[in-house]
Design an enzyme around this catalytic site. Sequence first.
Site, PDB file in Angstrom:
ATOM      1  N   SER A 281      11.354  -1.222  -6.649  1.00 50.21           N
ATOM      2  CA  SER A 281      10.081  -1.455  -7.319  1.00 50.21           C
ATOM      3  C   SER A 281      10.369  -1.682  -8.802  1.00 50.21           C
ATOM      4  O   SER A 281      10.959  -0.822  -9.456  1.00 50.21           O
ATOM      5  CB  SER A 281       9.192  -0.217  -7.108  1.00 50.21           C
ATOM      6  OG  SER A 281       7.986  -0.338  -7.811  1.00 50.21           O
TER       7      SER A 281
ATOM      8  N   LYS B 270      10.079  -5.710  -5.398  1.00 52.77           N
ATOM      9  CA  LYS B 270       8.632  -5.544  -5.567  1.00 52.77           C
ATOM     10  C   LYS B 270       8.329  -5.565  -7.054  1.00 52.77           C
ATOM     11  O   LYS B 270       8.920  -4.795  -7.820  1.00 52.77           O
ATOM     12  CB  LYS B 270       8.206  -4.223  -4.936  1.00 52.77           C
ATOM     13  CG  LYS B 270       6.846  -3.685  -5.364  1.00 52.77           C
ATOM     14  CD  LYS B 270       6.415  -2.540  -4.466  1.00 52.77           C
ATOM     15  CE  LYS B 270       5.856  -1.374  -5.247  1.00 52.77           C
ATOM     16  NZ  LYS B 270       5.460  -0.251  -4.380  1.00 52.77           N
TER      17      LYS B 270
ATOM     18  N   LYS C  14       5.642  -4.914  -9.999  1.00 56.27           N
ATOM     19  CA  LYS C  14       4.371  -4.310 -10.372  1.00 56.27           C
ATOM     20  C   LYS C  14       3.566  -5.367 -11.131  1.00 56.27           C
ATOM     21  O   LYS C  14       4.127  -6.062 -11.994  1.00 56.27           O
ATOM     22  CB  LYS C  14       4.623  -3.097 -11.268  1.00 56.27           C
ATOM     23  CG  LYS C  14       5.250  -1.923 -10.524  1.00 56.27           C
ATOM     24  CD  LYS C  14       4.267  -1.324  -9.530  1.00 56.27           C
ATOM     25  CE  LYS C  14       4.721   0.045  -9.040  1.00 56.27           C
ATOM     26  NZ  LYS C  14       3.731   0.660  -8.134  1.00 56.27           N
TER      27      LYS C  14
ATOM     28  N   ASP D 113       2.705  -5.275  -6.339  1.00 53.65           N
ATOM     29  CA  ASP D 113       1.904  -4.047  -6.219  1.00 53.65           C
ATOM     30  C   ASP D 113       1.016  -3.916  -7.444  1.00 53.65           C
ATOM     31  O   ASP D 113       1.509  -3.825  -8.571  1.00 53.65           O
ATOM     32  CB  ASP D 113       2.840  -2.835  -6.112  1.00 53.65           C
ATOM     33  CG  ASP D 113       2.085  -1.523  -5.875  1.00 53.65           C
ATOM     34  OD1 ASP D 113       0.840  -1.551  -5.760  1.00 53.65           O
ATOM     35  OD2 ASP D 113       2.761  -0.475  -5.799  1.00 53.65           O
TER      36      ASP D 113
ATOM     37  N   GLU E   7       0.182  -5.458  -2.526  1.00 53.39           N
ATOM     38  CA  GLU E   7      -0.089  -4.040  -2.282  1.00 53.39           C
ATOM     39  C   GLU E   7      -1.251  -3.560  -3.152  1.00 53.39           C
ATOM     40  O   GLU E   7      -1.247  -3.768  -4.376  1.00 53.39           O
ATOM     41  CB  GLU E   7       1.194  -3.264  -2.612  1.00 53.39           C
ATOM     42  CG  GLU E   7       1.142  -1.780  -2.318  1.00 53.39           C
ATOM     43  CD  GLU E   7       2.490  -1.103  -2.637  1.00 53.39           C
ATOM     44  OE1 GLU E   7       3.514  -1.822  -2.759  1.00 53.39           O
ATOM     45  OE2 GLU E   7       2.507   0.128  -2.763  1.00 53.39           O
TER      46      GLU E   7
ATOM     47  N   ASP F  55      -1.836   1.001   0.059  1.00 56.79           N
ATOM     48  CA  ASP F  55      -1.048   2.183  -0.325  1.00 56.79           C
ATOM     49  C   ASP F  55      -2.051   3.314  -0.587  1.00 56.79           C
ATOM     50  O   ASP F  55      -2.343   4.121   0.310  1.00 56.79           O
ATOM     51  CB  ASP F  55      -0.195   1.835  -1.564  1.00 56.79           C
ATOM     52  CG  ASP F  55       0.517   3.022  -2.198  1.00 56.79           C
ATOM     53  OD1 ASP F  55       0.313   4.154  -1.758  1.00 56.79           O
ATOM     54  OD2 ASP F  55       1.274   2.829  -3.176  1.00 56.79           O
TER      55      ASP F  55
ATOM     56  N   LYS G 268       3.476   6.676   2.610  1.00 56.09           N
ATOM     57  CA  LYS G 268       4.062   7.673   1.708  1.00 56.09           C
ATOM     58  C   LYS G 268       3.690   9.039   2.259  1.00 56.09           C
ATOM     59  O   LYS G 268       2.520   9.424   2.236  1.00 56.09           O
ATOM     60  CB  LYS G 268       3.477   7.542   0.297  1.00 56.09           C
ATOM     61  CG  LYS G 268       4.031   6.393  -0.506  1.00 56.09           C
ATOM     62  CD  LYS G 268       3.435   6.396  -1.896  1.00 56.09           C
ATOM     63  CE  LYS G 268       3.830   5.141  -2.638  1.00 56.09           C
ATOM     64  NZ  LYS G 268       3.006   4.954  -3.846  1.00 56.09           N
TER      65      LYS G 268
ATOM     66  N   GLY H 152       7.693   4.932  -2.148  1.00 58.35           N
ATOM     67  CA  GLY H 152       8.428   5.920  -2.935  1.00 58.35           C
ATOM     68  C   GLY H 152       7.557   6.436  -4.058  1.00 58.35           C
ATOM     69  O   GLY H 152       6.582   5.786  -4.443  1.00 58.35           O
TER      70      GLY H 152
END
Length: 368
Positions: free
Chosen positions: A135, A161, A163, A189, A214, A239, A263, A291
């Site tokens: 991430s 991934k 952000k 995400d 996400e 998520d 998660k 995570g």
Amino acid sequence: MNIEGFELRRVAMPLVSPFRTSFGTQTARDILLVKAVTDASEGWGECVSLHDPLYSPEYTEGVVDVLKRFVLPALGAARMRTATAVAPALHAFKGHRMAKAVVETAVLDAELRAEGRSFARELGGVHDRVPCGVSVGIMDTIPQLLDAVGGYLDAGYVRIKLKIEPGWDVEPVRAVRERFGDDVLLQVDANTAYTLRDARQLAKLDDFDLLLIEQPLEEEDVLGHADLAKLVRTPICLDESITSAQTAAAAIRLGATSVINIKPGRVGGYLEARRIHDLAVAHGIPVWCGGMVESGLGRAANIALASLPGFTLPGDVSASDRFYATDITPPFVMQDGHLEVPTGPGLGVEPVPEILEEFTTATEWIPV
Ligand code: OSB
Ligand code: MG
């Protein structure tokens, strides 16, 4: 197995570099560890709550309070002996899933260590290694982002991934695609940073063949995600909204999520995480393991979960050095883009005593 008590331990760990998301920038992790002490063994849990309630309503001081005030006394009163008895004993308390998860994990670890079984074996893992995704935080500039992504690809990460947030979405994705090509497994995400009014902007991401977007919208806006799924071609992955197997079932039925980030801390523990995995498999929904910037203890359990058959996408399961120069366990080191699933009893890893002491800021013993 009789539980004698729990040790609450706070550990302060600096991050190797600031980690910026749409909800804030982390430069260090203040982790709450819980050690379950029984007459047969000891077991560890790592709480995923953050210092501030910016990702979820829970926050670490609140977790400590609810543990001491309600959760641990209830466990003592229930004379609970196995991890499967933890969730029923706590059922009356609404929410506080991260708090419930950390004690269930500690009890499960103690139980499995006493019986000589690993987390992966207990949960139903089928792989002996899992692929690593990473991430990547929001950066000040695109060149900085490209440097970071290039470094992770060179290290062997098999999935990136990014952000995102309004103002940092299409351009960084385009830049990563242009520099590193169409073969890189790439996803984004948003951590709830958009609204349905941003659907047209989010649809621009459709050009880049992303694995998923996400959590673009608010945690409670499950219907909004179902509407958005009709306006963008990129698969939606929830998520924050997935807090239990029940909410997962509703989100699937509504068409709000076609992939799920699991998660364990967010859903109340590894046993509920496995139920969500089973539900998703039954619906043909791929899952991956999220995570929360865990130390080696939480990472070990996540790797075990990620070895279940329905985890068909690489997770935010990275090597220890993604976040920490020094981990409190022997470090998880990536080989060929993968991490080995621990096979020893329980989590299969233990804190290194001197390192644990060095990072510890407080401990408290709570007999039950
Ligand atoms: O939304 O997935 C998230 C880290 C902290 C809080 C929320 C999230 C994250 C990550 C995962 O992106 C980072 C990791 O542990 O690899
Ligand atoms: Mg997320």
